[in-house]
Design a protein around this motif. Structure first.
Motif, PDB file in Angstrom:
ATOM      1  N   MET A  95     -43.806  31.053   7.552  1.00  0.00           N
ATOM      2  CA  MET A  95     -43.333  31.070   6.163  1.00  0.00           C
ATOM      3  C   MET A  95     -42.079  31.933   6.082  1.00  0.00           C
ATOM      4  O   MET A  95     -42.104  33.108   6.456  1.00  0.00           O
ATOM      5  N   ARG A 140     -47.951  33.592   8.195  1.00  0.00           N
ATOM      6  CA  ARG A 140     -47.446  34.255   6.991  1.00  0.00           C
ATOM      7  C   ARG A 140     -47.752  35.745   7.030  1.00  0.00           C
ATOM      8  O   ARG A 140     -48.861  36.135   7.420  1.00  0.00           O
ATOM      9  N   TYR A 144     -51.642  33.771   0.785  1.00  0.00           N
ATOM     10  CA  TYR A 144     -51.250  32.747  -0.195  1.00  0.00           C
ATOM     11  C   TYR A 144     -52.342  31.706  -0.427  1.00  0.00           C
ATOM     12  O   TYR A 144     -52.254  30.923  -1.369  1.00  0.00           O
ATOM     13  N   SER A 145     -53.359  31.664   0.432  1.00  0.00           N
ATOM     14  CA  SER A 145     -54.385  30.626   0.274  1.00  0.00           C
ATOM     15  C   SER A 145     -55.302  30.956  -0.900  1.00  0.00           C
ATOM     16  O   SER A 145     -56.044  30.101  -1.366  1.00  0.00           O
ATOM     17  N   ASP A 153     -46.715  29.819  -2.968  1.00  0.00           N
ATOM     18  CA  ASP A 153     -46.742  29.025  -1.729  1.00  0.00           C
ATOM     19  C   ASP A 153     -45.966  27.714  -1.909  1.00  0.00           C
ATOM     20  O   ASP A 153     -46.497  26.728  -2.416  1.00  0.00           O
ATOM     21  N   GLU A 156     -46.856  25.052   2.133  1.00  0.00           N
ATOM     22  CA  GLU A 156     -47.877  24.035   2.413  1.00  0.00           C
ATOM     23  C   GLU A 156     -47.730  22.794   1.524  1.00  0.00           C
ATOM     24  O   GLU A 156     -47.770  21.667   2.042  1.00  0.00           O
ATOM     25  N   ARG A 175     -54.048  28.272   8.885  1.00  0.00           N
ATOM     26  CA  ARG A 175     -53.216  29.388   8.415  1.00  0.00           C
ATOM     27  C   ARG A 175     -53.560  30.686   9.138  1.00  0.00           C
ATOM     28  O   ARG A 175     -54.730  31.044   9.231  1.00  0.00           O
ATOM     29  N   GLU A 177     -52.783  34.185   8.130  1.00  0.00           N
ATOM     30  CA  GLU A 177     -52.235  34.909   6.971  1.00  0.00           C
ATOM     31  C   GLU A 177     -52.507  36.410   7.104  1.00  0.00           C
ATOM     32  O   GLU A 177     -53.247  36.844   7.964  1.00  0.00           O
TER      33      GLU A 177
END
Ligand SMILES: Cc1cc2nc3c(=O)[nH]c(=O)nc-3n(C[C@H](O)[C@H](O)[C@H](O)COP(=O)(O)O)c2cc1C
Length: 209
Positions: A95, A140, A144-145, A153, A156, A175, A177
């Protein structure tokens, strides 16, 4: 024989988490299926150029009026051939500023071509790159999930849209993250992404037994 296309886009060389994960997945897949053919397109190490006034007519309409346009069209054709040949597409996507690296976006700008990778029909746009399995590995610093940054985000959803527009709809996103939340959080994120990839390799990929 299974054809696997690995696209790396990190600009961080050996320190890159997404590169570590794409490399390990490639090794796993090659071990599972020694006959698998792996093509590695590294747009981080060898960036795809941005489109320019000279190259847009070549990419959008096949018009070649300069050596620069000729090179752009040749590169586009080469990238599309790699894409169409692939049964499995693995994309390493860090990212950068809430989205994908610009050179990965430039790769999409070179492969999204009307009449070749998608077309407009009476029923609307139709992807022509069908029958593929894609795995996108996202690295990342933040989270962000879920949580307050989820709305930032732009990586994605954009990747899902671009792949889907070409007909690549069977996409697994893995991911890694919270890579900047300290060494323990980073190690846990990499461990989880590795386990997710092992599960996908076990269950979802069309490899020889
Ligand atoms: C130019 C640049 C922009 C970045 N922007 C973000 C960002 O918006 N959000 C984030 O969580 N991390 C951001 N990062 C951190 C990277 O996503 C993180 O370092 C990740 O591990 C990069 O993937 P890699 O390890 O494969 O290089 C940025 C890093 C760089 C170099």
């Amino acid at each position: 024989m299974t054809n696997i296309l690995i696209i790396d886009s990190a600009a961080t060389g050996a320190a890159s988490v997404s590169r570590k994960l794409t490399r390990e997945l490639a090794e796993t897949l090659q071990r599972r299926d020694p006959s698998a053919r792996i093509v590695h397109r590294d747009v981080g190490a060898a960036p795809i150029p941005h489109l320019t006034e000279a190259t847009v007519p070549a990419i959008r309409a096949g018009l070649v009026e300069s050596p620069e346009a000729e090179r752009a069209l040749a590169l586009s054709n080469e990238l599309i051939a790699e894409l169409k040949d692939a049964d499995v597409i693995v994309i390493g996507a860090p990212m950068y500023n809430f989205g994908m690296p610009s050179t990965l976006k430039a790769w999409f700008d070179h492969v999204l071509r009307a009449g070749i990778t998608f077309r407009y029909s009476e029923a609307g746009p139709e992807g022509l790159v069908t029958g593929k399995k894609a795995i996108v590995i996202e690295a990342r610093a933040g989270l962000y999930s879920e949580g307050p940054a989820a709305a930032f985000d732009s990586q994605e959803p954009h990747l899902r849209t671009l792949l889907g527009f070409m007909g690549v709809t069977d996409v697994s996103f893995v991911r890694a993250e919270k890579l900047a939340f300290g060494p323990e959080a980073a190690a846990a994120a990499i461990e989880k992404a590795t386990a997710d990839l092992a599960r996908i390799a076990d269950i979802e990929l069309p490899l020889a037994a």
